[in-house]
Design an enzyme around this catalytic site. Sequence first.
Site, PDB file in Angstrom:
ATOM      1  N   CYS A  53       0.840  -1.203   0.000  1.00 10.48           N
ATOM      2  CA  CYS A  53       0.000   0.000   0.000  1.00 10.48           C
ATOM      3  C   CYS A  53       0.876   1.254   0.000  1.00 10.48           C
ATOM      4  CB  CYS A  53      -0.912   0.005   1.218  1.00 10.48           C
ATOM      5  SG  CYS A  53      -2.023   1.427   1.207  1.00 10.48           S
ATOM      6  N   CYS A  57       0.438   4.724   6.850  1.00  8.44           N
ATOM      7  CA  CYS A  57      -0.206   4.593   8.171  1.00  8.44           C
ATOM      8  C   CYS A  57       0.719   3.858   9.132  1.00  8.44           C
ATOM      9  CB  CYS A  57      -1.530   3.845   8.017  1.00  8.44           C
ATOM     10  SG  CYS A  57      -2.541   4.533   6.700  1.00  8.44           S
ATOM     11  N   CYS A  60       0.048   0.154  10.242  1.00  5.47           N
ATOM     12  CA  CYS A  60      -0.358  -0.888   9.299  1.00  5.47           C
ATOM     13  C   CYS A  60       0.753  -1.766   8.731  1.00  5.47           C
ATOM     14  CB  CYS A  60      -1.111  -0.244   8.133  1.00  5.47           C
ATOM     15  SG  CYS A  60      -1.883  -1.493   7.080  1.00  5.47           S
ATOM     16  N   CYS A  97     -16.594  -8.988   4.503  1.00  4.18           N
ATOM     17  CA  CYS A  97     -15.957  -7.681   4.284  1.00  4.18           C
ATOM     18  C   CYS A  97     -14.669  -7.887   3.490  1.00  4.18           C
ATOM     19  CB  CYS A  97     -15.625  -7.030   5.617  1.00  4.18           C
ATOM     20  SG  CYS A  97     -17.017  -7.016   6.765  1.00  4.18           S
ATOM     21  N   ARG A 262     -18.630  -2.527  16.846  1.00  2.00           N
ATOM     22  CA  ARG A 262     -17.899  -3.770  16.606  1.00  2.00           C
ATOM     23  C   ARG A 262     -16.564  -3.840  17.350  1.00  2.00           C
ATOM     24  NH1 ARG A 262     -17.270  -4.318  10.999  1.00  2.00           N
ATOM     25  NH2 ARG A 262     -19.389  -5.105  11.063  1.00  2.00           N
TER      26      ARG A 262
HETATM   27  N1  SAM Z   1      -6.900   0.384   3.398  1.00  2.00           N
HETATM   28  C1  SAM Z   1      -8.249   0.762   3.832  1.00  2.00           C
HETATM   29  C2  SAM Z   1      -8.227   2.061   4.596  1.00  2.00           C
HETATM   30  O1  SAM Z   1      -7.145   2.397   5.075  1.00  2.00           O
HETATM   31  O2  SAM Z   1      -9.271   2.683   4.711  1.00  2.00           O
HETATM   32  C3  SAM Z   1      -8.817  -0.365   4.635  1.00  2.00           C
HETATM   33  C4  SAM Z   1      -8.311  -0.503   5.944  1.00  2.00           C
HETATM   34  S1  SAM Z   1      -8.896  -1.913   6.713  1.00  2.00           S
HETATM   35  C5  SAM Z   1     -10.522  -1.605   7.142  1.00  2.00           C
HETATM   36  C6  SAM Z   1      -7.977  -1.883   8.090  1.00  2.00           C
HETATM   37  C7  SAM Z   1      -8.463  -1.062   9.244  1.00  2.00           C
HETATM   38  O3  SAM Z   1      -8.128  -1.848  10.348  1.00  2.00           O
HETATM   39  C8  SAM Z   1      -7.788   0.272   9.335  1.00  2.00           C
HETATM   40  O4  SAM Z   1      -8.635   1.305   8.861  1.00  2.00           O
HETATM   41  C9  SAM Z   1      -7.518   0.375  10.807  1.00  2.00           C
HETATM   42  O5  SAM Z   1      -8.589   1.027  11.475  1.00  2.00           O
HETATM   43  C10 SAM Z   1      -7.481  -1.058  11.305  1.00  2.00           C
HETATM   44  N2  SAM Z   1      -6.118  -1.566  11.480  1.00  2.00           N
HETATM   45  C11 SAM Z   1      -5.217  -1.826  10.518  1.00  2.00           C
HETATM   46  N3  SAM Z   1      -4.073  -2.297  11.080  1.00  2.00           N
HETATM   47  C12 SAM Z   1      -4.296  -2.342  12.431  1.00  2.00           C
HETATM   48  C13 SAM Z   1      -3.523  -2.743  13.556  1.00  2.00           C
HETATM   49  N4  SAM Z   1      -2.257  -3.178  13.416  1.00  2.00           N
HETATM   50  N5  SAM Z   1      -4.081  -2.671  14.778  1.00  2.00           N
HETATM   51  C14 SAM Z   1      -5.355  -2.231  14.931  1.00  2.00           C
HETATM   52  N6  SAM Z   1      -6.138  -1.829  13.908  1.00  2.00           N
HETATM   53  C15 SAM Z   1      -5.601  -1.888  12.671  1.00  2.00           C
HETATM   54 FE1  SF4 Z   2      -2.909   1.218   3.340  1.00  2.00          FE
HETATM   55 FE2  SF4 Z   2      -2.977  -0.016   5.684  1.00  2.00          FE
HETATM   56 FE3  SF4 Z   2      -3.276   2.609   5.597  1.00  2.00          FE
HETATM   57 FE4  SF4 Z   2      -5.220   1.037   4.654  1.00  2.00          FE
HETATM   58  S1  SF4 Z   2      -4.549   1.180   6.775  1.00  2.00           S
HETATM   59  S2  SF4 Z   2      -4.407   2.869   3.697  1.00  2.00           S
HETATM   60  S3  SF4 Z   2      -3.986  -0.687   3.836  1.00  2.00           S
HETATM   61  S4  SF4 Z   2      -1.423   1.468   4.993  1.00  2.00           S
END
Ligand code: SAM
Ligand code: SF4
Length: 331
Positions: A53, A57, A60, A97, A262
């Site tokens: 990606c 973030c 992530c 999802c 959730r």
């Molecule tokens: N890439 C898309 C975005 O950023 O909108 C989809 C994201 S997907 C729904 C992942 C979501 O899970 C993120 O928006 C974040 O809220 C959560 N998330 C991702 N990595 C995480 C982590 N290591 N710990 C907790 N929440 C996480």
């Molecule tokens: Fe990309 Fe992860 Fe950020 Fe979603 S949460 S935009 S997958 S880096």
Amino acid sequence: MTHTPTWSLQQVFDLYQLPLMDLLFKAQTIHRQHFNPNEIQASTLVNIQQGGCPEDCKWCAQSVHHNTKIEVYPLMKTDEVLHKAKQAKAMGASRVCLGAAWRKPTASQLGKVKEMIATIKSLDLEACVTLGQLSTEQAHELKDAGLDYYNHNLESSPEYFAEMTTTRNYEDRLRTIHNVQTAGLKTCCGGIVGMGESIEDQMTLLMNLANLSPQPKSVPINNLTSVVGTPLEHQNQKPIGDIAFIRLIAVARIMMPQSYIRLSCGRERLSDAAQALAFFAGGNSFFLGEKLLTVNNRDQVADKALLKSLGMQFDNQTAYIPTQVCVQHAE
Ligand code: SAM
Ligand code: SF4
């Protein structure tokens, strides 16, 4: 459209700081006015494309900016999505999802995702997708393809969001949410706590979520899972604590009485008792299955045993048949 009350930051703080028993009683009372307190809505996440990606973030595993050693794979075939959706239905999920690690989908990617949506709907399941930023036209396209929900999280307060990611901004998030709502899709919009943010950041997140009009139908509250190789890899050493997390669930319930709140990432770290308290606080949805997008989830056998022990079941009762306890009668 009924007018959503506009919440002030002070009102959110006042709720959060109530004695816990008063806060839980208030939340459970409101919860029962809108939901069966003994039911849980279950969704299953499928990462249809993983890694690479371009966003940065800090939380992530999928960002190219971090060295997380995650397996990168291209867009999944629709047949594989069908197979996973059948598994999700058998487990008791009512929604599938689909996630993809994109900044925004291209036209051809959207075409493939529309096929996947049709596949999920053919199983009489709800479909949600989360593909990054979306234009109004793309949102309408997904709606016309039968999509039920679009996920796009606010993540934190605007201030802390800006500390956690620099390749996109809060306005981008709000614009996509607006586009999704304009197209008549239900929004799934929540955030993450435990990233080192302040309580004021957490209260601001809840205030901004509750002040969306209409309010999100689904509100995922993630509790950071630290991923090795990300800038937050050591953050889990300073968790926010179970009671603080349950307080956030209760406040979210009171502020968004008709939304599904959730329990999302980080639920696997909660004990059965802490989960039961979170359900009492109004948390009435969770992810089912061994994986979230990239991090592990709680084992689904343990989930079913927990619900059975609490006298709870999934909200699509047909799919969840409590395992019969076979009592061997002595001959
Ligand atoms: N890439 C898309 C975005 O950023 O909108 C989809 C994201 S997907 C729904 C992942 C979501 O899970 C993120 O928006 C974040 O809220 C959560 N998330 C991702 N990595 C995480 C982590 N290591 N710990 C907790 N929440 C996480
Ligand atoms: Fe990309 Fe992860 Fe950020 Fe979603 S949460 S935009 S997958 S880096």
